[in-house]
Design an enzyme around this catalytic site. Sequence first.
Site, PDB file in Angstrom:
ATOM      1  N   ASP A   1       0.818  -1.211   0.000  1.00 36.47           N
ATOM      2  CA  ASP A   1       0.000   0.000   0.000  1.00 36.47           C
ATOM      3  C   ASP A   1       0.854   1.265   0.000  1.00 36.47           C
ATOM      4  O   ASP A   1       2.067   1.221   0.199  1.00 36.47           O
ATOM      5  CB  ASP A   1      -0.947  -0.003   1.208  1.00 36.47           C
ATOM      6  CG  ASP A   1      -0.251  -0.386   2.519  1.00 36.47           C
ATOM      7  OD1 ASP A   1       0.987  -0.347   2.580  1.00 36.47           O
ATOM      8  OD2 ASP A   1      -0.946  -0.730   3.477  1.00 36.47           O
TER       9      ASP A   1
ATOM     10  N   ASN B   1      -7.639  -2.903  14.076  1.00 38.35           N
ATOM     11  CA  ASN B   1      -9.018  -3.279  13.741  1.00 38.35           C
ATOM     12  C   ASN B   1      -9.059  -4.479  12.778  1.00 38.35           C
ATOM     13  O   ASN B   1     -10.079  -4.747  12.170  1.00 38.35           O
ATOM     14  CB  ASN B   1      -9.762  -2.073  13.138  1.00 38.35           C
ATOM     15  CG  ASN B   1      -9.086  -1.548  11.880  1.00 38.35           C
ATOM     16  OD1 ASN B   1      -8.136  -2.154  11.371  1.00 38.35           O
ATOM     17  ND2 ASN B   1      -9.562  -0.422  11.366  1.00 38.35           N
TER      18      ASN B   1
ATOM     19  N   GLU C   1      -9.517  -1.931   5.080  1.00 41.05           N
ATOM     20  CA  GLU C   1     -10.193  -1.620   6.340  1.00 41.05           C
ATOM     21  C   GLU C   1     -11.462  -2.464   6.471  1.00 41.05           C
ATOM     22  O   GLU C   1     -11.973  -2.990   5.471  1.00 41.05           O
ATOM     23  CB  GLU C   1     -10.561  -0.128   6.357  1.00 41.05           C
ATOM     24  CG  GLU C   1      -9.362   0.818   6.339  1.00 41.05           C
ATOM     25  CD  GLU C   1      -8.768   1.060   7.728  1.00 41.05           C
ATOM     26  OE1 GLU C   1      -8.850   0.162   8.593  1.00 41.05           O
ATOM     27  OE2 GLU C   1      -8.210   2.161   7.940  1.00 41.05           O
TER      28      GLU C   1
ATOM     29  N   HIS D   1      -7.202  -4.801  10.019  1.00 42.77           N
ATOM     30  CA  HIS D   1      -6.906  -4.503   8.609  1.00 42.77           C
ATOM     31  C   HIS D   1      -5.583  -5.130   8.168  1.00 42.77           C
ATOM     32  O   HIS D   1      -4.672  -5.329   8.973  1.00 42.77           O
ATOM     33  CB  HIS D   1      -6.986  -3.002   8.297  1.00 42.77           C
ATOM     34  CG  HIS D   1      -5.868  -2.140   8.782  1.00 42.77           C
ATOM     35  ND1 HIS D   1      -6.051  -1.128   9.702  1.00 42.77           N
ATOM     36  CD2 HIS D   1      -4.546  -2.085   8.451  1.00 42.77           C
ATOM     37  CE1 HIS D   1      -4.902  -0.510   9.906  1.00 42.77           C
ATOM     38  NE2 HIS D   1      -3.974  -1.074   9.167  1.00 42.77           N
TER      39      HIS D   1
HETATM   40  C1  GLP Z   1      -0.589   0.262   8.693  1.00 47.24           C
HETATM   41  C2  GLP Z   1      -0.168  -0.470   7.406  1.00 47.24           C
HETATM   42  C3  GLP Z   1      -0.316  -1.955   7.537  1.00 47.24           C
HETATM   43  C4  GLP Z   1       0.270  -2.382   8.869  1.00 47.24           C
HETATM   44  C5  GLP Z   1      -0.578  -1.848   9.985  1.00 47.24           C
HETATM   45  C6  GLP Z   1      -0.009  -2.125  11.369  1.00 47.24           C
HETATM   46  O1  GLP Z   1      -1.746   0.999   8.551  1.00 47.24           O
HETATM   47  N1  GLP Z   1      -0.873  -0.033   6.219  1.00 47.24           N
HETATM   48  O2  GLP Z   1       0.331  -2.599   6.446  1.00 47.24           O
HETATM   49  O3  GLP Z   1       0.295  -3.782   8.967  1.00 47.24           O
HETATM   50  O4  GLP Z   1      -0.840  -0.467   9.855  1.00 47.24           O
HETATM   51  O5  GLP Z   1       1.033  -1.241  11.664  1.00 47.24           O
HETATM   52  P1  GLP Z   1       2.061  -1.457  12.813  1.00 47.24           P
HETATM   53  O6  GLP Z   1       2.892  -2.627  12.420  1.00 47.24           O
HETATM   54  O7  GLP Z   1       2.837  -0.207  12.885  1.00 47.24           O
HETATM   55  O8  GLP Z   1       1.270  -1.731  14.043  1.00 47.24           O
END
Ligand code: GLP
Length: 243
Positions: A69, A138, A145, A140
């Site tokens: 992404d 959440n 989402e 995702h």
């Molecule tokens: C972000 C990214 C995801 C990631 C998630 C968790 O929004 N788009 O790819 O897995 O949040 O992030 P973190 O690893 O910092 O908790």
Amino acid sequence: DAMRIIRTTDYDDMSRKAANVISAQVILKPTSVLGLATGTTPLGAYRQLARWCERGDVDFSQVSTYNLDEYRGLSHEDVQSYHHFMRVNFFDHVNIDLANTHVPDGSNPNVRAACAAYDHMVAAAGYPDLQLLGIGRNGHIGFNEPDSVFSKGTHLVNLTESTIKANSRLFDSPDDVPRQAYTMGVQAIMYARGVLVIASGRDKAKAVRGMCLGPVDPQCPASILQLHTNCVVIADEAALSLC
Ligand code: GLP
């Protein structure tokens, strides 16, 4: 169920074991296509891989990568972009050819063109041999989402308030967090030959529970991974505390 869950003591243990899975993939198939993720969770694994690469234990020279992404509206050079994040946290520290690294083009305002181009590239590459995933609080994955449907291809998403808030820690203020992103849909993830999900910390426990034990429901996008035949979850005790 088909998901294999590997319990680790803490973040470092999770990172090392995840790096082991990724390096085994690259050693066994030097031309591997890797699906990569941003976020803070993979940072330890990326650091470990950089160390092993420096020692000559793993070679990324023929590897190609596709990230999940990118924020919409940020240029590749923007320090908050996922392009930049991947360079600073991984690509600049391994012997990968930058020309073989791919991230959705957040600077392309044409939604249909940006998404179609990315789907086309990932399909032409034959989909990932191994897809690395973090998980949002959440549930995702990428920026898929919670929704009433699973989205198949790369698409534009409006980020939820909770995701904007969670990601604002990497920005000066929540107002600076882009409200939209391009993300791969579930097709490219489910077509990956292997999926590796990593999770650490108590604030991921509910999402990890939904992913592993909840119904397969787009309200918890990660739950679709229950239908993948080769999915490994490497998570620490805190993240698995509700499982
Ligand atoms: C972000 C990214 C995801 C990631 C998630 C968790 O929004 N788009 O790819 O897995 O949040 O992030 P973190 O690893 O910092 O908790």
